[in-house]
Design an enzyme around this catalytic site. Structure first.
Site, short mmCIF file in Angstrom:
data_model
loop_
_atom_site.label_atom_id
_atom_site.label_comp_id
_atom_site.label_asym_id
_atom_site.label_seq_id
_atom_site.Cartn_x
_atom_site.Cartn_y
_atom_site.Cartn_z
N ASP A 194 -3.53 9.01 -4.27
CA ASP A 194 -3.77 7.62 -4.68
C ASP A 194 -3.78 7.54 -6.19
O ASP A 194 -4.83 7.64 -6.82
CB ASP A 194 -5.12 7.14 -4.13
N ARG A 209 -7.13 -4.26 -7.25
CA ARG A 209 -6.06 -3.31 -6.92
C ARG A 209 -4.73 -4.04 -6.73
O ARG A 209 -3.67 -3.42 -6.76
CB ARG A 209 -6.41 -2.55 -5.65
N LYS A 221 1.93 -0.63 -0.20
CA LYS A 221 0.84 -0.73 0.76
C LYS A 221 0.09 -2.06 0.55
O LYS A 221 0.21 -2.66 -0.52
CB LYS A 221 -0.12 0.46 0.64
N HIS A 222 -0.56 -2.52 1.61
CA HIS A 222 -0.77 -1.98 2.95
C HIS A 222 -0.01 -2.90 3.90
O HIS A 222 -0.48 -4.01 4.17
CB HIS A 222 -2.24 -1.95 3.32
N HIS A 232 -12.13 0.07 5.94
CA HIS A 232 -12.82 1.35 6.05
C HIS A 232 -14.01 1.24 7.00
O HIS A 232 -14.44 2.24 7.58
CB HIS A 232 -13.35 1.79 4.68
N ASP A 235 -2.40 4.50 6.82
CA ASP A 235 -3.59 4.57 5.99
C ASP A 235 -4.49 5.66 6.60
O ASP A 235 -4.18 6.20 7.68
CB ASP A 235 -4.29 3.21 5.96
#
Length: 606
Positions: A118, A198, A228-229, A241, A314
């Protein structure tokens, strides 16, 4: 023309540690020669079913120092020698520790390993030495750029390209081949707890332009980019997450917003695409997350968009896929859906076994695994790993954190600084004498050792009487009463918030006690400058704030750029790439010119 002769010296050094082939649109990094294809065919022909499954499973490993007899290194050896995994995701460590460790891992592997990381904000996002305690010494590292939204605030595709170029050169020098970037999610939901800065921003076309420029910069200099994503994590208030997000919008909306940057990435020849652990009923009414949906990966990405690169899941230990399906079933479903690589599984050996079991159960056949393994092996060839897999440590030192690269990152940070509001025209503070009494309050989590250090130090250079105070964002806020009393005797209060997105949080709102403290300051009519080093949407919580500056991130270069802008040593020219409810639209931003250091008490400039 010979590929190496066509490249500048810094790129040649990076290529000397592994990259090869001529950059070609749609080909990832380089072309695959007939001889290299024979290597791919031979590797694929010798592999058993389980070895093919193992090529698709990539564990995560820290880039830290691991003694040869440590449990951590023994586990890595087991994954490479016994399980025969095809690659790894490397996380945090100092640049040379990462390079040394990856060299050692490559020596153990029968087939060269592909290594991803990453590196969303440059190689320094993972390859840094951290801080030595208790002295707080910054141990340095590779080049760290401001977050993508900072680049969005500049709107400059050349800066996005430069970030990609520098990331590729430094990352390849450390033995990393695939960057899990750029983030192509359109951050059109201010309450998104995991994407936030991000993303390049809220305008799909700008996200597409900047993302495509980053991809070209990265892939033209020897590293594979990963969009991504897919198909889009921007419009959600759920952290994947922690749980399964659902983006419940129409297909027409997806076509005009979420999918726009991904189409542009495919057009730019992106080599990899990472899937979204979230559901989009408009694409798959079953409710399956994109990672496990053949309609999403096979139908939309491969079929409609014509993507021919590597599909990377992911992290497979995230609750977005585990809670409903369990680890083994999630792995089988991901392969059936079209994923080529499963990263960061809970149990590496069990995941390989699950992929093999999928063949025995008739969920897919061995040829399906062969398709993925061929893509993986061809990327290894494009990167030159069939010929040279180790990196040269002297080249790593010459490239990672190079001063010209750091200067490029500093330019991006400086140009990103955005002044959303300044009703009293406090900025820059050059009108204040150097003897002015300034209270600087830093709000951050205790673990954020860098928070406020560079920012306050640069402010203090201009105003030596500055008083610094730290407030723990996870604390109970007992210190705010004392800070209010200190503010009453200060000529100006500069408050910087470092509360930002994190994988293990469900909200990035500022603490209630902090918000009440800010409102109390405003009620007392104290001159206040509020600086967002973390969540840029902080102004939604505090719309009364008279002066609001966004630095987009708390990294050292962003802190420095923000402080220089506050005291007038650097211009302010960023524009919002997002809207901030309730009143600030995309494109908002006040301009300020350089005005120099604050005046001395006599009124004469130093």
């Amino acid at each position: 023309m010979d590929f190496y002769r066509a490249l500048p010296r810094t790129v040649m050094l990076a290529c000397a540690v592994g990259c090869a082939g001529r950059a070609a649109p749609g080909a990832g990094v380089g072309s695959v020669s007939r001889g290299s294809l024979r290597w791919v065919d031979a590797e694929l022909a010798r592999m058993t079913l389980r070895q093919k499954a193992a090529q698709m499973v990539w564990p995560s490993v820290l880039g830290d120092y691991a003694p040869a007899d440590s449990p951590e290194w023994k586990r890595v050896r087991h994954w490479i020698i016994d399980d025969e995994v095809g690659g790894f995701t490397v996380s945090v460590g100092s640049p040379l520790e990462i390079a040394v460790k990856l060299n050692a891992m490559q020596r153990l592997a029968a087939t060269p390993l592909l290594v991803g990381a990453d590196l969303e904000f440059g190689a320094g996002y993972r390859a840094r030495g951290g801080y030595f305690l208790p002295n707080g010494i910054d141990l340095g590292g590779a080049t760290l750029f401001p977050p993508e939204m900072a680049i969005g605030a500049t709107g400059d595709t050349s800066l996005a390209y430069e970030q990609g170029r520098i990331t590729a050169i430094e990352g390849r020098a450390l033995g990393i081949h695939i960057d899990y970037a750029p983030v192509l999610d359109v951050n059109n939901n201010p309450d998104n707890p995991v994407i936030n800065t991000r993303s390049y921003g809220e305008d799909p076309k700008q996200v597409a332009r900047l993302g495509a420029s980053f991809i070209r910069g990265l892939q033209e200099h020897g590293m594979i980019a990963t969009g991504k994503h897919f198909p889009g994590h921007g419009d959600t208030e759920t952290n994947s997450h922690l749980a399964l997000p659902v983006v419940n919008v129409s297909r027409a909306r997806l076509d005009t917003v979420e999918l726009v940057p991904f189409r542009a990435a495919v057009g730019a020849g992106v080599g990899g695409m990472m899937s979204f652990h979230g559901s989009m009923p408009a694409l798959d009414s079953s409710g399956d997350p994109g990672t496990l949906s053949e309609k999403v990966l096979g139908g939309v990405l491969r079929g409609e968009m014509g993507f021919r690169g590597v599909i990377i899941s992911d992290a497979m230990d995230m609750r977005g896929v585990l809670d409903r399906y369990g680890a083994s079933e999630a792995a089988i479903r991901a392969v059936a859906a079209g994923a080529d690589v499963l990263i960061q599984p809970e149990n590496v050996t069990a995941t390989i076994d699950a992929i093999v079991a999928g063949v025995a159960q008739g969920r897919y056949n061995e040829d399906r695994l062969g398709q993925s393994v061929r893509r993986i092996l061809e990327e290894k060839v494009r990167l030159g790993l069939d010929r040279r897999r180790l990196v040269d440590l002297d080249s790593a030192r010459a490239l990672a954190g190079d001063s010209e690269n750091v200067a490029a990152a500093a330019r991006s940070a400086e140009r990103s600084i955005t002044l959303v509001r300044d009703s009293a025209r406090l900025l820059p503070l050059a009108r204040l004498p150097r003897t002015a009494s300034v209270l600087a309050v830093t709000l951050a989590r205790r673990a954020d050792l860098a928070a406020g250090t560079i920012f306050d130090a640069e402010l203090r250079r201009a105003m030596p009487s500055l008083r610094s105070e730290f407030v723990d964002a996870d604390g109970r806020g007992e210190e705010f009463a004392a800070l209010l009393r200190a503010a009453d005797s200060a000529e100006i209060v500069v408050v910087s918030s470092y509360v930002a997105h994190a994988w293990n949080v469900s909200s990035i709102s500022a603490p209630r006690a902090f918000a009440e403290f800010m409102r109390a300051l405003i009620t007392r009519r104290r001159p206040i400058v509020l600086v967002a080093m973390g969540n840029p949407y902080l102004l939604s919580q505090l719309p009364e704030a008279p002066t609001y500056l966004i630095a987009w991130g708390g990294f050292p270069l962003s802190q420095l750029a923000a402080a220089r802008a506050v005291v007038g040593l650097a211009p302010i020219g960023g524009r919002l790439p997002i809207h901030i409810p309730p009143s600030w639209p995309i494109g908002a931003g006040e301009m300020r010119a350089v005005q120099g250091m604050p005046a001395p008490a006599s009124g004469k400039r130093p």
